[in-house]
Motif scaffolding. Sequence first.
Motif, short mmCIF file in Angstrom:
data_model
loop_
_atom_site.label_atom_id
_atom_site.label_comp_id
_atom_site.label_asym_id
_atom_site.label_seq_id
_atom_site.Cartn_x
_atom_site.Cartn_y
_atom_site.Cartn_z
N ARG A 295 2.39 -3.66 -38.00
CA ARG A 295 2.89 -5.01 -38.21
C ARG A 295 2.83 -5.73 -36.85
O ARG A 295 3.61 -5.41 -35.95
N PRO A 296 1.92 -6.70 -36.68
CA PRO A 296 1.76 -7.34 -35.37
C PRO A 296 3.01 -8.11 -34.94
O PRO A 296 3.73 -8.68 -35.77
N LEU A 297 3.24 -8.12 -33.64
CA LEU A 297 4.30 -8.91 -33.03
C LEU A 297 3.65 -10.02 -32.21
O LEU A 297 2.48 -9.94 -31.84
N SER A 298 4.41 -11.05 -31.92
CA SER A 298 3.86 -12.17 -31.15
C SER A 298 3.39 -11.69 -29.78
O SER A 298 4.04 -10.86 -29.15
N PRO A 299 2.24 -12.18 -29.30
CA PRO A 299 1.75 -11.76 -27.98
C PRO A 299 2.69 -12.22 -26.87
O PRO A 299 3.37 -13.24 -27.00
N LEU A 300 2.71 -11.45 -25.80
CA LEU A 300 3.56 -11.75 -24.64
C LEU A 300 2.69 -12.05 -23.43
O LEU A 300 1.75 -11.30 -23.13
N ARG A 301 3.02 -13.12 -22.75
CA ARG A 301 2.23 -13.55 -21.60
C ARG A 301 2.33 -12.53 -20.45
O ARG A 301 3.41 -12.03 -20.15
N ALA A 302 1.20 -12.25 -19.83
CA ALA A 302 1.16 -11.29 -18.73
C ALA A 302 0.85 -12.00 -17.41
O ALA A 302 0.22 -13.06 -17.40
N TYR B 134 12.75 -2.40 -37.59
CA TYR B 134 11.79 -3.47 -37.83
C TYR B 134 12.47 -4.83 -37.78
O TYR B 134 11.97 -5.76 -37.13
N ALA B 135 13.59 -4.95 -38.47
CA ALA B 135 14.28 -6.25 -38.52
C ALA B 135 14.77 -6.66 -37.13
O ALA B 135 14.64 -7.82 -36.72
N PHE B 136 15.34 -5.71 -36.39
CA PHE B 136 15.87 -6.03 -35.07
C PHE B 136 14.75 -6.42 -34.11
O PHE B 136 14.87 -7.39 -33.36
N THR B 137 13.65 -5.67 -34.14
CA THR B 137 12.53 -5.97 -33.24
C THR B 137 11.95 -7.35 -33.51
O THR B 137 11.71 -8.13 -32.59
N GLN B 138 11.73 -7.67 -34.77
CA GLN B 138 11.13 -8.96 -35.10
C GLN B 138 12.07 -10.11 -34.75
O GLN B 138 11.62 -11.18 -34.32
N GLN B 139 13.36 -9.88 -34.89
CA GLN B 139 14.33 -10.92 -34.52
C GLN B 139 14.30 -11.17 -33.02
O GLN B 139 14.31 -12.33 -32.56
N CYS B 140 14.25 -10.10 -32.22
CA CYS B 140 14.28 -10.25 -30.76
C CYS B 140 12.95 -10.73 -30.20
O CYS B 140 12.92 -11.45 -29.19
N TRP B 141 11.85 -10.35 -30.83
CA TRP B 141 10.54 -10.60 -30.25
C TRP B 141 10.24 -12.10 -30.13
O TRP B 141 9.53 -12.52 -29.21
N THR B 142 10.77 -12.89 -31.05
CA THR B 142 10.56 -14.33 -30.97
C THR B 142 11.11 -14.88 -29.66
O THR B 142 10.48 -15.72 -29.00
N PHE C 44 11.50 -13.12 -26.86
CA PHE C 44 10.68 -12.62 -25.77
C PHE C 44 9.41 -13.47 -25.62
O PHE C 44 9.02 -13.83 -24.50
N ALA C 45 8.77 -13.77 -26.75
CA ALA C 45 7.51 -14.53 -26.69
C ALA C 45 7.71 -15.95 -26.21
O ALA C 45 6.80 -16.55 -25.63
N ALA C 46 8.90 -16.50 -26.44
CA ALA C 46 9.17 -17.88 -26.07
C ALA C 46 9.59 -18.04 -24.61
O ALA C 46 9.69 -19.16 -24.10
N PHE C 47 9.83 -16.91 -23.91
CA PHE C 47 10.37 -17.01 -22.55
C PHE C 47 9.38 -17.69 -21.61
O PHE C 47 8.19 -17.38 -21.56
#
Length: 306
Positions: free
Chosen positions: A160-167, A290-298, A300-303
């Motif tokens: 299940r893909p997660l939003s990409p994170l800037r490097a 799964y639920a916790f990761t997807q909730q937090c990942w948004t 992280f990706a928006a930082f």
Amino acid sequence: MDFQKLKHLLAVVEHGTFSRAAEKVNLSQPALSRSIQALEAELGLPLLDRGTRSVRLTPYGACVAERARRMRFEAAELLRELKTLHSGESGTLTIGLSPAPASLLLSPFLAHMAANHPHVRVDVELGATAMLLDMLRGERIDAMVCDARMLYDAADIETRPLSPLRAGMVCRKDHPILAHKRVGIEQIRQYPVASSTLSPEVSLRLAETLGPGGAPELMVTTRCENLEPLVNLARHTDTLLLGVICVTRREQEAGWLVEVPIPPDPQRQGHYVLARLAGRTPLTAQDALYAFTQQCWTEFAAFRPR
């Protein structure tokens, strides 16, 4: 051996007579008597001494009744355990986290499980994606959050893909390299560079923006799959930290670390997935991951650093 017949035997023993036992198990007295007789015929031994007013266990019957009580208890425990597993109130969840997900998720996820699923045992394996993938296929972990690169063509893995994170690259706030408005490979090569294992996508983009000398295998002088000591290294020395920018979001918000102004590249991103074996029925506790990761990942990706 029919467990129902054993339950009928226990009913007779516990209620003393066939009539009372038949009432409790919702059978006619003749039907209950036939059930006990069928059990005796199957075992080839008398289980009850039948008197005019009550029945008593024979020595053989006492042995069978003791075992039947244990079986009844285990059956009740099985149903209770399945119920708590399905509700997410118990069980064991073994997860794998590659370096960036571990830095981002581990502490908050453990706190979440302690608060919301206190009776679920959580085991955590940390390491590079290749190691975690072997553990997942060997069923030594139930699920993992990891770099997507090794799983693109893995038909046996459900992802299940997660939003990409800037490097990019960060350094301490008063680092000499910040005297340059735009930092290239010449300036970077003057200092130690630390990193965990980077995805091929990030490595390729770095080489394209910084030139051939910007490939991580040429730049990185300190490699570790545990990002916490690398973050501390960047805070207290001239070491430059290469990787996903949001890993150091707290340090950046506190003003301890700042982003190094290397040439921008919108495609320089880390790609991550939630993964588990395909075709397997997950425990409810996996859904919590799964639920916790997807909730937090948004978040992280928006930082974006201030």
